[in-house]
Design a protein around this motif. Structure first.
Motif, PDB file in Angstrom:
ATOM      1  N   TYR A 184      -4.055  48.366 -43.610  1.00  6.05           N
ATOM      2  CA  TYR A 184      -4.062  47.327 -44.640  1.00  6.05           C
ATOM      3  C   TYR A 184      -3.427  47.844 -45.928  1.00  6.05           C
ATOM      4  CZ  TYR A 184      -5.869  43.637 -47.692  1.00  6.05           C
ATOM      5  OH  TYR A 184      -5.981  42.606 -48.587  1.00  6.05           O
ATOM      6  N   LEU A 185      -3.747  49.089 -46.272  1.00  6.97           N
ATOM      7  CA  LEU A 185      -3.207  49.677 -47.494  1.00  6.97           C
ATOM      8  C   LEU A 185      -1.698  49.860 -47.410  1.00  6.97           C
ATOM      9  CD1 LEU A 185      -3.642  51.106 -50.261  1.00  6.97           C
ATOM     10  CD2 LEU A 185      -3.947  53.233 -48.975  1.00  6.97           C
ATOM     11  N   LEU A 186      -1.201  50.233 -46.227  1.00  2.63           N
ATOM     12  CA  LEU A 186       0.208  50.581 -46.080  1.00  2.63           C
ATOM     13  C   LEU A 186       1.089  49.411 -45.641  1.00  2.63           C
ATOM     14  CD1 LEU A 186      -0.139  54.081 -44.359  1.00  2.63           C
ATOM     15  CD2 LEU A 186       0.180  53.574 -46.785  1.00  2.63           C
ATOM     16  N   LEU A 187       0.520  48.224 -45.464  1.00  3.65           N
ATOM     17  CA  LEU A 187       1.311  47.078 -45.016  1.00  3.65           C
ATOM     18  C   LEU A 187       2.516  46.762 -45.915  1.00  3.65           C
ATOM     19  CD1 LEU A 187      -1.162  44.423 -43.574  1.00  3.65           C
ATOM     20  CD2 LEU A 187       0.883  45.339 -42.481  1.00  3.65           C
ATOM     21  N   PRO A 188       2.426  46.946 -47.234  1.00  4.72           N
ATOM     22  CA  PRO A 188       3.620  46.676 -48.058  1.00  4.72           C
ATOM     23  C   PRO A 188       4.842  47.490 -47.660  1.00  4.72           C
ATOM     24  CG  PRO A 188       1.678  46.801 -49.446  1.00  4.72           C
ATOM     25  CD  PRO A 188       1.238  47.223 -48.072  1.00  4.72           C
ATOM     26  N   LEU A 189       4.634  48.623 -46.992  1.00  2.07           N
ATOM     27  CA  LEU A 189       5.779  49.421 -46.559  1.00  2.07           C
ATOM     28  C   LEU A 189       6.643  48.668 -45.554  1.00  2.07           C
ATOM     29  CD1 LEU A 189       4.080  52.925 -46.144  1.00  2.07           C
ATOM     30  CD2 LEU A 189       5.395  52.060 -48.086  1.00  2.07           C
ATOM     31  N   TYR A 190       6.093  47.627 -44.949  1.00  3.65           N
ATOM     32  CA  TYR A 190       6.854  46.808 -44.005  1.00  3.65           C
ATOM     33  C   TYR A 190       8.014  46.098 -44.698  1.00  3.65           C
ATOM     34  CZ  TYR A 190       7.331  44.032 -39.723  1.00  3.65           C
ATOM     35  OH  TYR A 190       7.789  43.474 -38.559  1.00  3.65           O
ATOM     36  N   LEU A 191       7.917  45.957 -46.016  1.00  4.44           N
ATOM     37  CA  LEU A 191       8.951  45.253 -46.778  1.00  4.44           C
ATOM     38  C   LEU A 191       9.973  46.197 -47.403  1.00  4.44           C
ATOM     39  CD1 LEU A 191       6.660  42.680 -48.635  1.00  4.44           C
ATOM     40  CD2 LEU A 191       7.899  42.370 -46.486  1.00  4.44           C
ATOM     41  N   VAL A 192       9.840  47.487 -47.157  1.00  3.11           N
ATOM     42  CA  VAL A 192      10.734  48.454 -47.800  1.00  3.11           C
ATOM     43  C   VAL A 192      12.175  48.266 -47.340  1.00  3.11           C
ATOM     44  CG1 VAL A 192      11.345  50.901 -47.833  1.00  3.11           C
ATOM     45  CG2 VAL A 192       9.014  50.200 -48.363  1.00  3.11           C
ATOM     46  N   GLN A 193      12.391  48.175 -46.031  1.00  6.50           N
ATOM     47  CA  GLN A 193      13.767  48.023 -45.542  1.00  6.50           C
ATOM     48  C   GLN A 193      14.410  46.715 -46.006  1.00  6.50           C
ATOM     49  OE1 GLN A 193      13.976  48.878 -41.273  1.00  6.50           O
ATOM     50  NE2 GLN A 193      14.720  50.902 -41.797  1.00  6.50           N
ATOM     51  N   PRO A 194      13.717  45.567 -45.918  1.00  2.00           N
ATOM     52  CA  PRO A 194      14.330  44.356 -46.486  1.00  2.00           C
ATOM     53  C   PRO A 194      14.654  44.487 -47.967  1.00  2.00           C
ATOM     54  CG  PRO A 194      12.500  43.771 -45.049  1.00  2.00           C
ATOM     55  CD  PRO A 194      12.469  45.261 -45.190  1.00  2.00           C
ATOM     56  N   GLU A 195      13.789  45.159 -48.709  1.00  2.00           N
ATOM     57  CA  GLU A 195      14.043  45.333 -50.142  1.00  2.00           C
ATOM     58  C   GLU A 195      15.284  46.185 -50.372  1.00  2.00           C
ATOM     59  OE1 GLU A 195      13.910  44.389 -53.647  1.00  2.00           O
ATOM     60  OE2 GLU A 195      11.936  43.943 -52.819  1.00  2.00           O
ATOM     61  N   LEU A 196      15.462  47.213 -49.560  1.00  4.62           N
ATOM     62  CA  LEU A 196      16.654  48.052 -49.673  1.00  4.62           C
ATOM     63  C   LEU A 196      17.919  47.277 -49.310  1.00  4.62           C
ATOM     64  CD1 LEU A 196      15.654  51.535 -48.197  1.00  4.62           C
ATOM     65  CD2 LEU A 196      16.706  51.136 -50.424  1.00  4.62           C
ATOM     66  N   ALA A 197      17.797  46.379 -48.341  1.00  3.45           N
ATOM     67  CA  ALA A 197      18.980  45.678 -47.837  1.00  3.45           C
ATOM     68  C   ALA A 197      19.410  44.533 -48.742  1.00  3.45           C
ATOM     69  CB  ALA A 197      18.701  45.141 -46.429  1.00  3.45           C
TER      70      ALA A 197
END
Length: 330
Positions: free
Chosen positions: A238-251
């Motif tokens: 639950y804490l690390l779920l925001p990491l799922y958006l890292v690649q879209p944010e980079l792209a």
């Protein structure tokens, strides 16, 4: 005098990047632009106007639901499924080609009959493979953003993210550190728990113990560690779920933000949406699994649809840049 000359002659700064010298002006809004904004002079419009030129994404973080997201992505998928599937095939081909680097490096090391050289070459090849695969993955997300904004699939955009190699590596290193630190802490707590319960002192093995004796002796320790891992998995995920958006944010942006900024934006976008992100991630995985079950025929279009869902979720959740102020983690 050209726009580029005018921008430099005035000594102006870029409207989006105040620390950079302006090298031109946007043909649409007239704002000063730098080389990054104009894609090294290849685009007459600034990033903001390029984004506005496409159809706006119809969902935002206040109105989106999975049902609405599915409806939007399904319409786009029906229109572009063939070219999206081709983009996925090219991505898989690039990933396979990068994997060959490891095999080649291993072969060279074996031919030289040097263990040290083999290890070094294998590590270099592994890093190169992960880098190439990651950057093409960003390109696939960029393709999905384009079609969700009303454009058409341009497979050349798969390789449009190669200039982000350094930001990608730095961001991934930071992500790995964020993931590993809690795991190390949990491992240490598990070890302390085992020591505190006295389970280690209860292990007595003979000089030549059988496999059964070893298992019986270690079973209580493994049970404690497994139970602790299961208890910690849910809050950690639950804490690390925001990491799922890292690649879209980079792209998404033409110019990659700093690693810390990428994480800050990811946490801001995930604020109050963690369960929804988990649901979309699970659905994307189920779609790909369903493709495998259909004799693997549907796995390519399934991956394309899954990527569309992830990209669409990101577009719905991404906060306006002046509102994404939440620091991570939170």
């Amino acid at each position: 005098m050209s726009d580029v000359d005018f921008g430099r002659a005035m000594g102006a700064s870029c409207a989006l990047h105040p620390g950079r010298e302006a090298t031109g002006t946007c043909a649409r809004c007239g704002n000063f632009t730098c080389d990054a904004c104009s894609l090294n002079g290849t685009s007459p419009r600034c990033p903001t106007c390029r984004e506005r030129a496409g159809a706006p994404f119809p969902l935002d973080r206040e109105t989106w639901t999975f049902s609405k997201l599915w409806d939007v992505c399904w319409v786009v998928f029906q229109r572009e499924w063939g070219m999206l599937s081709l983009a996925v095939l090219i991505y898989l081909g690039a990933a396979f080609g990068a994997q060959l680097l490891i095999n080649v490096a291993t072969g060279i090391g074996a031919a030289l009959d040097s263990g040290a050289v083999a290890v070094v070459l294998s590590l270099v090849a592994l890093v190169a493979q992960q880098l190439v695969q990651g950057l093409v993955q960003l390109g696939l997300l960029r393709v999905c953003f384009d079609v969700l904004h009303g454009g058409r699939v341009d497979v050349a955009r798969l390789f449009s993210q190669m200039h982000k190699a350094v930001p990608y590596v730095l961001t991934m290193l930071l992500v790995y550190a964020i993931v590993l630190v809690p795991l190390i802490i949990l491992g240490g707590l598990g070890f302390l728990a085992v020591m505190g319960t006295g389970l280690l002192s209860g292990i007595h093995l003979g000089a030549d113990p059988s496999a059964r004796q070893v298992f019986d002796a270690l079973a209580p320790i493994l049970g404690v560690l497994t139970l602790g891992g299961l208890v910690a998995t849910v809050p950690l995920a639950y804490l690390l779920l925001p990491l799922y958006l890292v690649q879209p944010e980079l792209a998404y942006d033409d110019v990659a933000p700093s690693p810390v900024e990428v994480l800050r934006r990811s946490w801001a976008a995930a604020r109050g949406q963690r369960l929804s992100i988990m649901g979309v991630a699970l659905m994307a995985g189920l779609i790909i699994m369903a493709g495998f079950l259909v004799c693997c025929v549907g796995v390519i279009p399934g991956m394309a649809l899954a990527q569309l869902l992830i990209a669409g979720m990101f577009l719905a959740l991404r906060a306006p840049r002046d509102e994404a102020t939440e620091s991570f983690p939170g």
